[in-house]
Design a protein around this motif. Sequence first.
Motif, mmCIF file in Angstrom:
data_model
loop_
_atom_site.group_PDB
_atom_site.id
_atom_site.type_symbol
_atom_site.label_atom_id
_atom_site.label_comp_id
_atom_site.label_asym_id
_atom_site.label_seq_id
_atom_site.Cartn_x
_atom_site.Cartn_y
_atom_site.Cartn_z
ATOM 1 N N ILE A 31 26.810 34.921 19.631
ATOM 2 C CA ILE A 31 27.462 36.314 19.447
ATOM 3 C C ILE A 31 28.632 36.231 20.498
ATOM 4 N N LEU A 32 28.128 36.148 21.872
ATOM 5 C CA LEU A 32 29.129 36.275 23.095
ATOM 6 C C LEU A 32 30.352 35.358 22.643
ATOM 7 N N LYS A 33 29.939 34.193 22.253
ATOM 8 C CA LYS A 33 31.039 33.053 21.631
ATOM 9 C C LYS A 33 31.933 33.650 20.887
ATOM 10 N N HIS A 34 31.319 34.253 19.918
ATOM 11 C CA HIS A 34 32.430 34.928 18.942
ATOM 12 C C HIS A 34 33.251 36.105 19.314
ATOM 13 N N VAL A 35 32.630 36.819 20.208
ATOM 14 C CA VAL A 35 33.269 38.075 20.799
ATOM 15 C C VAL A 35 34.401 37.516 21.709
ATOM 16 N N THR A 36 34.170 36.744 22.609
ATOM 17 C CA THR A 36 34.847 36.206 23.886
ATOM 18 C C THR A 36 35.783 35.035 23.410
ATOM 19 N N SER A 37 35.784 34.577 22.446
ATOM 20 C CA SER A 37 36.609 33.421 22.079
ATOM 21 C C SER A 37 38.096 34.055 21.984
ATOM 22 N N ARG A 38 39.047 33.030 22.320
ATOM 23 C CA ARG A 38 40.430 33.494 22.194
ATOM 24 C C ARG A 38 40.706 34.539 21.178
ATOM 25 N N TRP A 39 40.443 34.100 19.939
ATOM 26 C CA TRP A 39 41.014 34.833 18.780
ATOM 27 C C TRP A 39 39.802 35.930 18.597
ATOM 28 N N GLY A 40 38.577 35.939 18.976
ATOM 29 C CA GLY A 40 37.822 37.033 18.829
ATOM 30 C C GLY A 40 38.121 38.124 19.670
ATOM 31 N N VAL A 41 38.505 37.711 20.755
ATOM 32 C CA VAL A 41 38.907 39.056 21.758
ATOM 33 C C VAL A 41 40.205 39.590 21.117
ATOM 34 N N LEU A 42 41.408 38.981 20.783
ATOM 35 C CA LEU A 42 42.506 39.406 20.171
ATOM 36 C C LEU A 42 42.504 40.054 18.889
ATOM 37 N N LEU A 44 39.508 41.998 17.894
ATOM 38 C CA LEU A 44 38.949 43.000 18.398
ATOM 39 C C LEU A 44 40.011 43.955 19.099
ATOM 40 N N PHE A 45 40.647 43.532 19.819
ATOM 41 C CA PHE A 45 41.707 44.181 20.696
ATOM 42 C C PHE A 45 42.631 44.833 19.514
ATOM 43 N N ALA A 46 43.047 44.011 18.803
ATOM 44 C CA ALA A 46 44.006 44.246 17.501
ATOM 45 C C ALA A 46 43.562 45.576 16.555
ATOM 46 N N PHE A 82 30.635 43.538 13.509
ATOM 47 C CA PHE A 82 31.586 44.034 13.925
ATOM 48 C C PHE A 82 32.734 44.407 13.240
ATOM 49 N N VAL A 83 32.979 43.619 12.298
ATOM 50 C CA VAL A 83 34.119 43.896 11.485
ATOM 51 C C VAL A 83 33.725 44.138 9.951
ATOM 52 N N LEU A 84 34.417 45.074 9.371
ATOM 53 C CA LEU A 84 34.009 45.697 8.039
ATOM 54 C C LEU A 84 35.226 44.949 7.355
ATOM 55 N N ARG A 85 35.017 44.164 6.265
ATOM 56 C CA ARG A 85 35.627 43.542 5.339
ATOM 57 C C ARG A 85 35.737 44.321 3.847
ATOM 58 N N THR A 86 36.955 44.957 3.568
ATOM 59 C CA THR A 86 36.872 45.761 2.469
ATOM 60 C C THR A 86 37.945 45.174 1.579
ATOM 61 N N SER A 87 37.149 44.723 0.102
ATOM 62 C CA SER A 87 38.062 43.889 -0.923
ATOM 63 C C SER A 87 38.182 44.840 -2.096
ATOM 64 N N GLY A 103 31.520 47.366 16.280
ATOM 65 C CA GLY A 103 32.791 46.758 16.592
ATOM 66 C C GLY A 103 33.441 47.702 17.469
ATOM 67 N N LEU A 104 33.395 48.820 17.172
ATOM 68 C CA LEU A 104 34.507 49.712 18.090
ATOM 69 C C LEU A 104 33.789 49.771 19.369
ATOM 70 N N GLU A 105 32.669 49.875 19.451
ATOM 71 C CA GLU A 105 31.930 49.587 20.895
ATOM 72 C C GLU A 105 32.537 48.220 21.836
ATOM 73 N N VAL A 106 32.316 47.202 21.149
ATOM 74 C CA VAL A 106 32.623 45.842 21.783
ATOM 75 C C VAL A 106 33.879 45.943 21.965
ATOM 76 N N ALA A 107 34.793 46.373 21.115
ATOM 77 C CA ALA A 107 36.318 46.256 21.243
ATOM 78 C C ALA A 107 36.749 47.162 22.650
ATOM 79 N N VAL A 108 36.088 48.030 22.991
ATOM 80 C CA VAL A 108 36.394 49.190 23.992
ATOM 81 C C VAL A 108 36.380 48.074 25.301
ATOM 82 N N ARG A 109 35.038 47.298 25.277
ATOM 83 C CA ARG A 109 34.756 46.632 26.419
ATOM 84 C C ARG A 109 35.548 45.321 26.607
#
Length: 136
Positions: A31-42, A44-46, A82-87, A103-109
């Motif tokens: 989970i840490l790897k997913h959140v802190t990967s280059r694209w994961g951070v971006l 969540l930030f986006a 962390f992410v909700l996908r709506t199709s 997801g909002l909680e981790v995105a703030v961090r």
Amino acid sequence: MENNLQNSQNGMAHLFDRGDVFSDKCPSRDILKHVTSRWGVLVLFALKDGETHRFSELRRKISGVSEKMLAQTLQALELDGFVLRTSYPVVPPHVEYSLTTLGLEVAVRVASLADWIEDNLTDILAQQSRSETLVS
């Protein structure tokens, strides 16, 4: 099937009262790897503003990410909750992404870390320059 999955997840929850990222057996590492990967951070930030975004909007916002990496990152963050996908069942397909409450909680961090880096970029770059001079 759902009951088996739910029992399995509940069973795992009982094994971990709290994660231990220093343990190689703890799922918190993935989970840490997913959140802190280059694209994961971006990602969540986006998405931290709470709005929904289509895949193409995210790809434009996160300059440099390939479709494959964005899709893999969104899928991993979705599986982590962390992410909700709506199709939407329309033609052409319409899919939107947003953050869950978790997801909002981790995105703030994550956003705090990204903000800190942006605020201190000049000092960091100056240090990198000094370090390169010493190595040369």
